[in-house]
Design a protein around this motif. Structure first.
Motif, PDB file in Angstrom:
ATOM      1  N   GLY A  90     -32.121   0.268 -59.631  1.00  0.00           N
ATOM      2  CA  GLY A  90     -31.098  -0.768 -59.594  1.00  0.00           C
ATOM      3  C   GLY A  90     -30.449  -0.925 -58.231  1.00  0.00           C
ATOM      4  O   GLY A  90     -29.262  -1.234 -58.126  1.00  0.00           O
ATOM      5  N   VAL A  91     -31.237  -0.736 -57.173  1.00  0.00           N
ATOM      6  CA  VAL A  91     -30.711  -0.744 -55.812  1.00  0.00           C
ATOM      7  C   VAL A  91     -31.389  -1.834 -54.992  1.00  0.00           C
ATOM      8  O   VAL A  91     -32.601  -2.035 -55.082  1.00  0.00           O
ATOM      9  CB  VAL A  91     -30.956   0.628 -55.140  1.00  0.00           C
ATOM     10  N   THR A  92     -30.623  -2.540 -54.192  1.00  0.00           N
ATOM     11  CA  THR A  92     -31.192  -3.430 -53.174  1.00  0.00           C
ATOM     12  C   THR A  92     -30.753  -3.020 -51.776  1.00  0.00           C
ATOM     13  O   THR A  92     -31.496  -3.191 -50.812  1.00  0.00           O
ATOM     14  CB  THR A  92     -30.806  -4.903 -53.412  1.00  0.00           C
ATOM     15  N   ASP A  93     -29.551  -2.472 -51.638  1.00  0.00           N
ATOM     16  CA  ASP A  93     -29.071  -1.988 -50.351  1.00  0.00           C
ATOM     17  C   ASP A  93     -29.334  -0.487 -50.269  1.00  0.00           C
ATOM     18  O   ASP A  93     -28.669   0.304 -50.928  1.00  0.00           O
ATOM     19  CB  ASP A  93     -27.571  -2.278 -50.200  1.00  0.00           C
ATOM     20  N   VAL A  94     -30.313  -0.109 -49.452  1.00  0.00           N
ATOM     21  CA  VAL A  94     -30.686   1.306 -49.340  1.00  0.00           C
ATOM     22  C   VAL A  94     -30.048   1.971 -48.124  1.00  0.00           C
ATOM     23  O   VAL A  94     -30.401   3.087 -47.761  1.00  0.00           O
ATOM     24  CB  VAL A  94     -32.219   1.474 -49.290  1.00  0.00           C
ATOM     25  N   GLY A  95     -29.125   1.263 -47.475  1.00  0.00           N
ATOM     26  CA  GLY A  95     -28.433   1.849 -46.340  1.00  0.00           C
ATOM     27  C   GLY A  95     -29.196   1.771 -45.032  1.00  0.00           C
ATOM     28  O   GLY A  95     -28.943   2.559 -44.114  1.00  0.00           O
ATOM     29  N   ALA A  96     -30.116   0.820 -44.921  1.00  0.00           N
ATOM     30  CA  ALA A  96     -30.924   0.693 -43.711  1.00  0.00           C
ATOM     31  C   ALA A  96     -30.268  -0.225 -42.694  1.00  0.00           C
ATOM     32  O   ALA A  96     -29.455  -1.091 -43.048  1.00  0.00           O
ATOM     33  CB  ALA A  96     -32.313   0.165 -44.064  1.00  0.00           C
TER      34      ALA A  96
END
Length: 230
Positions: free
Chosen positions: A111-117
């Motif tokens: 359920g993630v789209t922003d992985v902190g990249a």
């Protein structure tokens, strides 16, 4: 959740950075990843070339190697589609493990789209045939890329056009393969992108080779490599 990495033959041999990046992204999100050392080819090349009997031990070996895992994650849409759609065609007695292409696992399971990249570059996305037509990943890769800090996602004129690689197709039909690849390379160069990304390193290898021969400054990176940046 017990998660395993299926790195694939091509990545293991030529693009190990895609496998390492996949693990880096998953571990950043708190996922513990195993790497079963007994894994081999999923049989896609044999199957696509008509050597179905040669696929049987590979398909059975795959099921045995990844048995017990709740999820198997791979940085390859084409190999994921082979396992999901064709392993039971090769051997109906086999029950394939649940295999996810990386973007499917991130968006649908975690359920993630922003992985902190963070990746401050202009990036174009090549939507591969297997990801579109068999896995139907839809906009998952694009959603992940749009959430990357500093990244500008640029449009291709024909984002869903085949690059012409097609595994053994490029070996059996090299002239057609190169002509299709050159069209894709021209599209990429004309987009103003600094980097071309995709969910399959096989396509990136084909397009990247043609870009390099044409002295294009555009670089190729697997989508996992971009998501692994920080």
């Amino acid at each position: 959740m017990r998660v395993a990495l299926f790195v694939t033959c091509l990545n293991d041999t030529l693009f190990p950075q895609a496998g390492r990046a996949t693990v880096a992204v998953l571990e950043r999100l708190g996922v513990e990843v195993d790497f079963p050392a007994a894994q081999t080819c999923c049989g896609q090349m044999h199957f696509n070339s008509g050597y179905r009997a040669a696929c049987v031990p590979l398909v059975r070996g795959f099921a045995d190697t990844f048995c017990g895992y709740e999820a198997v994650v791979t940085p390859s849409a084409s190999c994921a589609s082979m396992v999901r759609h064709y392993h039971r065609v090769v051997d109906p007695a086999v029950t394939p493990p649940p295999v996810y292409e990386l973007t499917e696992f991130l968006v649908d399971v975690l359920g993630v789209t922003d992985v902190g990249a963070h990746f401050p570059h202009r990036v174009a996305l090549h939507e591969t045939c297997h990801s579109l037509r068999l896995l139907k990943v839809g906009d998952r890769p694009g959603r992940l890329l749009r959430a990357v800090g500093g990244l500008t996602l640029v449009d291709l004129a024909g984002p869903r056009e085949c690059c012409g690689f097609g595994g053994t197709f490029s070996v059996k039909n090299p002239q057609t393969s190169v002509a299709m690849g050159l069209d894709k390379a021209a599209d990429v160069t004309g987009s103003g992108a600094e980097v071309l990304t995709s969910t399959d390193t096989s396509c990136l290898m084909h397009i990247g080779g043609l870009l390099s021969r044409g002295a294009s400054p555009v670089k190729t990176m697997h989508l996992a490599e971009i998501l692994a940046t920080a």
